[in-house]
Design a protein around this motif. Structure first.
Motif, short mmCIF file in Angstrom:
data_model
loop_
_atom_site.label_atom_id
_atom_site.label_comp_id
_atom_site.label_asym_id
_atom_site.label_seq_id
_atom_site.Cartn_x
_atom_site.Cartn_y
_atom_site.Cartn_z
N ASN A 159 0.79 -1.23 0.00
CA ASN A 159 0.00 0.00 0.00
C ASN A 159 0.82 1.28 0.00
O ASN A 159 0.26 2.37 0.08
CB ASN A 159 -0.95 0.00 1.20
N GLY A 160 2.12 1.17 -0.06
CA GLY A 160 2.96 2.35 -0.19
C GLY A 160 3.33 3.06 1.10
O GLY A 160 2.75 2.82 2.16
N VAL A 161 4.31 3.94 0.96
CA VAL A 161 4.82 4.76 2.05
C VAL A 161 4.85 6.19 1.53
O VAL A 161 5.24 6.43 0.39
CB VAL A 161 6.25 4.33 2.45
N ILE A 177 1.98 5.57 6.77
CA ILE A 177 1.84 4.18 6.37
C ILE A 177 0.41 3.80 6.74
O ILE A 177 0.09 3.61 7.91
CB ILE A 177 2.86 3.27 7.09
N GLY A 178 -0.47 3.75 5.74
CA GLY A 178 -1.89 3.49 6.00
C GLY A 178 -2.46 4.60 6.86
O GLY A 178 -2.34 5.78 6.55
N ILE A 179 -3.07 4.22 8.00
CA ILE A 179 -3.65 5.22 8.91
C ILE A 179 -2.65 5.69 9.96
O ILE A 179 -2.98 6.48 10.84
CB ILE A 179 -4.91 4.65 9.62
N HIS A 180 -1.43 5.22 9.87
CA HIS A 180 -0.40 5.51 10.86
C HIS A 180 0.50 6.64 10.36
O HIS A 180 1.05 6.56 9.25
CB HIS A 180 0.44 4.26 11.14
N VAL A 181 0.63 7.70 11.16
CA VAL A 181 1.45 8.84 10.78
C VAL A 181 2.50 9.05 11.87
O VAL A 181 2.17 9.09 13.07
CB VAL A 181 0.61 10.12 10.59
N PHE A 182 3.76 9.16 11.44
CA PHE A 182 4.88 9.40 12.34
C PHE A 182 5.52 10.73 11.97
O PHE A 182 5.62 11.06 10.78
CB PHE A 182 5.93 8.29 12.20
N GLN A 183 5.99 11.45 12.96
CA GLN A 183 6.69 12.71 12.72
C GLN A 183 8.11 12.57 13.23
O GLN A 183 8.36 12.00 14.29
CB GLN A 183 5.98 13.84 13.45
N LEU A 184 9.06 13.11 12.44
CA LEU A 184 10.46 13.07 12.84
C LEU A 184 10.74 14.24 13.77
O LEU A 184 10.47 15.39 13.44
CB LEU A 184 11.38 13.15 11.62
#
Length: 144
Positions: free
Chosen positions: A67-69, A91-98
């Protein structure tokens, strides 16, 4: 103090969790238990993506996921995309911040035997202080 890159989950079921990034072969993200960041979600591939620290930069690579990044809403296709502080990986419904966070300094803990603590002897206290000072001096010597 040194700053270390950390991925912080800001959306999705992992919201609020932090994942310090390690140098080396990259930090794997996926559904598999052996991933550095495990996302228990069937829409996430077993090994979905990799976050790589290289030349003082953070790069995101798609590991042939279904499903991609996305980095800042741009799909990672052939080449890794750079992720800068404040940037987001989706990634899907998951969001990460650096984020860049201060690396905590090492703490030296010298446990005393319980019976010595209960006695409260001044001799024991002075020995503990001397040992602590010695441990700090050794740590500082080897840190330089």
């Amino acid at each position: 103090m040194e700053q270390v890159p950390v991925l912080v989950a800001i959306e999705g079921p992992l919201k609020g969790k932090s994942y310090p990034l390690q140098e080396g072969d990259g930090n794997t993200i996926g559904r598999a238990d052996e991933c550095d960041i495990t996302i228990p979600d069937n829409d996430v591939s077993r090994q979905h993506a990799r976050v790589i620290l290289h030349n003082a930069a953070v790069w995101v690579q798609d590991d042939n996921s279904r499903n991609g990044v996305f980095v800042n809403d741009k799909r990672v296709v052939r080449r890794p995309l750079e992720l800068r502080p404040g940037g987001k990986v989706t990634i899907g419904i998951h969001v990460f911040q650096l984020e860049l966070q201060e690396e905590p300094e090492e703490k030296i803990v010298i446990p005393l035997p319980k019976e010595e603590i209960e006695k409260g002897s001044s001799k024991t206290m002075w020995i503990a202080i001397a040992v602590a000072i010695l441990a700090i001096a050794v740590a500082l010597f080897f840190k330089t």
